[in-house]
Design a protein around this motif. Structure first.
Motif, PDB file in Angstrom:
ATOM      1  N   ARG A  68       0.832  -1.209   0.000  1.00  0.00           N
ATOM      2  CA  ARG A  68       0.000   0.000   0.000  1.00  0.00           C
ATOM      3  C   ARG A  68       0.867   1.259   0.000  1.00  0.00           C
ATOM      4  N   GLN A  69       1.946   1.233   0.789  1.00  0.00           N
ATOM      5  CA  GLN A  69       2.853   2.382   0.867  1.00  0.00           C
ATOM      6  C   GLN A  69       3.494   2.648  -0.494  1.00  0.00           C
ATOM      7  N   ILE A  70       3.883   1.597  -1.186  1.00  0.00           N
ATOM      8  CA  ILE A  70       4.490   1.761  -2.517  1.00  0.00           C
ATOM      9  C   ILE A  70       3.451   2.283  -3.507  1.00  0.00           C
ATOM     10  N   GLU A  71       2.257   1.686  -3.487  1.00  0.00           N
ATOM     11  CA  GLU A  71       1.213   2.080  -4.437  1.00  0.00           C
ATOM     12  C   GLU A  71       0.764   3.520  -4.234  1.00  0.00           C
ATOM     13  N   THR A  72       0.701   3.969  -2.996  1.00  0.00           N
ATOM     14  CA  THR A  72       0.212   5.316  -2.737  1.00  0.00           C
ATOM     15  C   THR A  72       1.316   6.379  -2.845  1.00  0.00           C
ATOM     16  N   SER A  73       2.542   5.936  -3.133  1.00  0.00           N
ATOM     17  CA  SER A  73       3.646   6.902  -3.270  1.00  0.00           C
ATOM     18  C   SER A  73       3.496   7.742  -4.535  1.00  0.00           C
ATOM     19  N   GLY A  74       2.706   7.258  -5.475  1.00  0.00           N
ATOM     20  CA  GLY A  74       2.517   7.994  -6.721  1.00  0.00           C
ATOM     21  C   GLY A  74       3.492   7.580  -7.808  1.00  0.00           C
ATOM     22  N   GLU A  75       4.469   6.768  -7.463  1.00  0.00           N
ATOM     23  CA  GLU A  75       5.470   6.306  -8.427  1.00  0.00           C
ATOM     24  C   GLU A  75       5.116   4.903  -8.893  1.00  0.00           C
ATOM     25  N   SER A  76       5.435   4.599 -10.146  1.00  0.00           N
ATOM     26  CA  SER A  76       5.193   3.245 -10.633  1.00  0.00           C
ATOM     27  C   SER A  76       6.434   2.375 -10.490  1.00  0.00           C
TER      28      SER A  76
END
Length: 153
Positions: free
Chosen positions: A93-101
Motif C-alpha cells: 500500500r505504501q508503494i502504491e500510494t507513493s505515486g510512483e510506478s
C-alpha cells in the motif's frame, strides 16, 4: 480462472468472503473440467509496480516474493502469520500510494527492514544478513550490537 490441477479454462465460484484484514477477497472455486476445488485471492491493485534492482534491471513487483522473504526471515519465530500478511499489505500500500510506478530495491528493502525492526529483532537481523550481504561473522556481531543499542533506547 485456469484450474491449477488440469489447466481447464473454466471454474465456478462456490464461496466468496473478505480476508481478515479486508484487503482481499478469498474465493473458493470448483473446476468445471475435473471438479477439483481451489482457493484464489483477489486484491486491489492501484497501478503496475516495477522494482528497479541495484544493477538497473527491472522486474514486476511480486507480492508473493516479498511474503516468502519475510517468512524465511521469520522462520521458527513466534510470529502470527496474520502480522506478516499485514506487513506485506502495508508495504504494498505504501508503494502504491507513493505515486510512483517504480520503486528501487533499496527503498523496498528499507521498508522491509523498518517493518521487521518493529516486529522481531531476530527476523530483522536475519533479513539484514541477506539484504546487507554479510560476508563474515564480524558483520553479524556489529549489526547485532547496533540492534541491541536500538532496543536499549
Amino acid at each position: 480462472m485456469k484450474c491449477p490441477f488440469c489447466s481447464h479454462d473454466d471454474s465456478q465460484v462456490k464461496d466468496s468472503r473478505p480476508t481478515e484484514d479486508g484487503a482481499a477477497i478469498r474465493r473458493r472455486r470448483q473446476c468445471e473440467g475435473c471438479g477439483a476445488r481451489f482457493t484464489t485471492f483477489e486484491r486491489i491493485q492501484l497501478r503496475e509496480l516495477t522494482v528497479v534492482k541495484s544493477e538497473g534491471r527491472r522486474e514486476a513487483f511480486d507480492r508473493d516474493k516479498l511474503q516468502r522473504s519475510l517468512m524465511i526471515a521469520c522462520r521458527k519465530r513466534a510470529i502470527d502469520p496474520s502480522r506478516l500478511e499485514r506487513l506485506v499489505s502495508a508495504i504494498q500500500r505504501q508503494i502504491e500510494t507513493s505515486g510512483e510506478s517504480e520503486v528501487s530495491a533499496a527503498t523496498l528493502g528499507g521498508m522491509v527492514m523498518d517493518g521487521l525492526k518493529a516486529l522481531d529483532s531476530v527476523a530483522y537481523i536475519r533479513f539484514a544478513s541477506v539484504y546487507k550481504d554479510f560476508t563474515e561473522a564480524k558483520d553479524f556481531e556489529d549489526f547485532a550490537g547496533s540492534v541491541k543499542d536500538i532496543g536499549s533506547k
